[in-house]
Design a protein around this motif. Sequence first.
Motif: not given
Length: 247
Positions: A91-105
Amino acid sequence: MADSSADSGDLTANLRLAVGDMRIVHPVTVPKQAVAAAEIVPALQGIVNAVVASAEAGKTISCRKGCGACCRQLVPISRTEGEALLALVEAMPKDRRRSLSERFAAANEALTKAGLRDRLLDPGQRTGWTDRDLSTAYFALGIACPFLEEESCSIHADRPLICREYLVTSPAELCAGPAQEGVTPVPVPKTSLAARGLDEERAEVDTSARWFPLALLLEWSRSRPARMPARRPGPEWIERFLKRMGR
């Protein structure tokens, strides 16, 4: 549960809990209709918050915003919490999801290099390892929780149940020590454990090992078995959670 909000389709009741020496009265609101377990996570958060508030009463807590040592510890979460957190991320904005995905990776890569990833995702590969062993090995890597931003939890209101139970009265700087020497945790009953296996068909099954680390949330989401989630009325989920607390 006593209905106080019939028009909204919810049921509200005051739970009276005996947890050790503590006596807790806490209002809980859940849907009347059948829902997936992930949808009653806010109610579970409220129950855990009430237990923690009772346990910390009269104590001076050292934890403060900006002190993120505990956000580098292994955070075991249940499948039910995992589904709720995935919905939060989606449900988060696209940019926030992208940043989170990078940290999870990045967390996934670090755990893979350390040889811990598969063991943390698969309970069957933990033979010979205690939860303490896994926690110690994880903490030694210094992996920040992907939700940690500027040394503070960016999802504080929605943080996992177990995060709510970790409080200390000792100086906050001691928490960063590799051996946690001198750290004095508040003795909080680990009610969060009752969420593990909550959505299992058989409530009596031992699901103590049914957890995975928060840092591997996105990896877990890709590998979890495809299945229709069990659906039960909200009060039934709470009843199951309380029974598991009692065990």
